[in-house]
Design a protein around this motif. Structure first.
Motif, PDB file in Angstrom:
ATOM      1  N   LYS A   3       6.489  -2.676   6.215  1.00 44.91           N
ATOM      2  CA  LYS A   3       5.578  -2.016   7.160  1.00 44.91           C
ATOM      3  C   LYS A   3       5.048  -0.708   6.568  1.00 44.91           C
ATOM      4  N   PHE A   4       5.924   0.052   5.927  1.00 42.47           N
ATOM      5  CA  PHE A   4       5.533   1.310   5.299  1.00 42.47           C
ATOM      6  C   PHE A   4       4.492   1.063   4.209  1.00 42.47           C
ATOM      7  N   PHE A   5       4.718   0.059   3.368  1.00 46.28           N
ATOM      8  CA  PHE A   5       3.783  -0.247   2.289  1.00 46.28           C
ATOM      9  C   PHE A   5       2.454  -0.756   2.836  1.00 46.28           C
ATOM     10  N   ASN A   6       2.494  -1.589   3.865  1.00 49.97           N
ATOM     11  CA  ASN A   6       1.256  -2.083   4.468  1.00 49.97           C
ATOM     12  C   ASN A   6       0.428  -0.940   5.036  1.00 49.97           C
ATOM     13  N   LEU A   7       1.077   0.008   5.694  1.00 52.82           N
ATOM     14  CA  LEU A   7       0.375   1.165   6.240  1.00 52.82           C
ATOM     15  C   LEU A   7      -0.228   2.009   5.113  1.00 52.82           C
ATOM     16  N   ALA A   8       0.525   2.196   4.050  1.00 54.37           N
ATOM     17  CA  ALA A   8       0.026   2.976   2.905  1.00 54.37           C
ATOM     18  C   ALA A   8      -1.204   2.300   2.309  1.00 54.37           C
ATOM     19  N   ARG A   9      -1.132   0.986   2.119  1.00 54.57           N
ATOM     20  CA  ARG A   9      -2.282   0.272   1.548  1.00 54.57           C
ATOM     21  C   ARG A   9      -3.483   0.321   2.484  1.00 54.57           C
ATOM     22  N   LYS A  10      -3.244   0.217   3.775  1.00 54.37           N
ATOM     23  CA  LYS A  10      -4.332   0.305   4.757  1.00 54.37           C
ATOM     24  C   LYS A  10      -5.029   1.660   4.658  1.00 54.37           C
ATOM     25  N   LYS A  12      -5.318   3.257   1.944  1.00 56.75           N
ATOM     26  CA  LYS A  12      -5.781   3.320   0.548  1.00 56.75           C
ATOM     27  C   LYS A  12      -4.921   4.232  -0.330  1.00 56.75           C
ATOM     28  N   ILE A  13      -3.632   4.285  -0.014  1.00 63.54           N
ATOM     29  CA  ILE A  13      -2.669   5.024  -0.830  1.00 63.54           C
ATOM     30  C   ILE A  13      -2.132   4.060  -1.889  1.00 63.54           C
ATOM     31  N   LYS A  14      -2.242   4.439  -3.145  1.00 66.31           N
ATOM     32  CA  LYS A  14      -1.875   3.546  -4.247  1.00 66.31           C
ATOM     33  C   LYS A  14      -0.447   3.740  -4.735  1.00 66.31           C
ATOM     34  N   CYS A  15       0.087   4.937  -4.532  1.00 64.43           N
ATOM     35  CA  CYS A  15       1.421   5.247  -5.035  1.00 64.43           C
ATOM     36  C   CYS A  15       2.193   6.023  -3.974  1.00 64.43           C
ATOM     37  N   SER A  68      -0.129  -2.686  -4.798  1.00 62.16           N
ATOM     38  CA  SER A  68      -1.336  -3.452  -5.049  1.00 62.16           C
ATOM     39  C   SER A  68      -2.403  -3.081  -4.021  1.00 62.16           C
ATOM     40  N   LYS A  69      -3.664  -3.325  -4.350  1.00 63.04           N
ATOM     41  CA  LYS A  69      -4.745  -3.006  -3.433  1.00 63.04           C
ATOM     42  C   LYS A  69      -4.787  -3.963  -2.255  1.00 63.04           C
ATOM     43  N   LYS A  70      -4.513  -5.233  -2.519  1.00 63.57           N
ATOM     44  CA  LYS A  70      -4.605  -6.258  -1.476  1.00 63.57           C
ATOM     45  C   LYS A  70      -3.266  -6.949  -1.304  1.00 63.57           C
TER      46      LYS A  70
END
Length: 73
Positions: A3-10, A12-15, A68-70
């Motif tokens: 969930k944390f990673f999905n929110l970060a990607r949403k 546009k956080i890459k790292c 990853s971006k997607k």
């Protein structure tokens, strides 16, 4: 973590940085949490790479995670 990673990607956080500590208070001063974090990260599709942070950003008590971006299907 997912969930944390999905929110970060949403957002546009890459790292991201995960602070897990160095394990100095663990039995035999063994970094139990850090090792488990590394194992968990290996099983997450959205994680491209991870590495211990440099000294000024937590050293072996923190981990950088490249996302990853997607989302992979």
């Amino acid at each position: 973590f997912t969930k944390f990673f999905n929110l970060a990607r949403k957002r546009k956080i890459k790292c991201v940085r995960i602070i897990h500590g160095k394990g100095h208070n663990s039995t035999d001063r063994y970094p139990v949490l850090k090792n488990n974090v590394f194992i968990w990260l290996q099983g997450i599709d959205s994680v491209l790479a991870f590495v211990s942070a440099p000294t000024w950003d937590g050293g072996s008590g923190a981990t950088y995670v490249l996302l990853s971006k997607k989302e992979k299907k």
